[in-house]
Design a protein around this motif. Sequence first.
Motif, PDB file in Angstrom:
ATOM      1  N   LEU A  20       9.652  -4.431   4.911  1.00 39.42           N
ATOM      2  CA  LEU A  20       8.787  -3.279   4.657  1.00 39.42           C
ATOM      3  C   LEU A  20       7.760  -3.096   5.762  1.00 39.42           C
ATOM      4  N   ASP A  24       5.870   0.095   7.862  1.00 35.57           N
ATOM      5  CA  ASP A  24       4.433   0.273   7.624  1.00 35.57           C
ATOM      6  C   ASP A  24       3.753  -1.041   7.971  1.00 35.57           C
ATOM      7  N   ILE A  30       0.953  -1.287   1.838  1.00 39.27           N
ATOM      8  CA  ILE A  30       2.221  -1.491   1.125  1.00 39.27           C
ATOM      9  C   ILE A  30       1.940  -1.953  -0.299  1.00 39.27           C
ATOM     10  N   ASN A  66       8.686   4.131   1.588  1.00 34.58           N
ATOM     11  CA  ASN A  66       9.046   3.220   2.673  1.00 34.58           C
ATOM     12  C   ASN A  66      10.567   3.173   2.773  1.00 34.58           C
ATOM     13  N   THR A 102       5.798  10.036   7.658  1.00 34.26           N
ATOM     14  CA  THR A 102       6.064   9.130   8.759  1.00 34.26           C
ATOM     15  C   THR A 102       5.107   9.448   9.893  1.00 34.26           C
TER      16      THR A 102
END
Length: 153
Positions: A20, A24, A30, A66, A102
């Motif tokens: 992940l 990010d 997250i 994500n 994004t």
Amino acid sequence: MLQFKIRALAPDEPPPMQLLLLADPSEEIIFSYLHQSHTFVAEHATEIVGALVFQLQDNSTAEIMNVAVEEDWQGKGIGRQLVAYAIDLARQQSIKRLFVCTGNSTLPALALYKRCGFTIESIDKGYFLRNYPQPIFENGLQCTDRVKLRLEL
């Protein structure tokens, strides 16, 4: 054709944080969305090679939070399949709009989302400068602006 399956992350299974973090770079951010999202992984044999975090916003809206693919597995269609999985999931739940955000410098992701039918909804100028303590560089560009894309279903 590459064989892999997409499955929901089990409740007792830790999130694939290293994966992940490819999409990010902030663990804090997250973790801020993981608890209210659904996480799916793409597996080849028993190896997790991709991840998708999907979040329902309300009865008609969802967001891809994500999408990440292990670097050695990029360019093999896994990201596209994860996005297609999110689109199918949204349709199954009668979602009308699917969003994804994004960075302005994340050129492969922008191209992927556009190929999957997303259009640019808005640009939040300076988002990454305001929300991330360390500068982010991708593809020789500094990531400064967050690009929000939308898909009408």
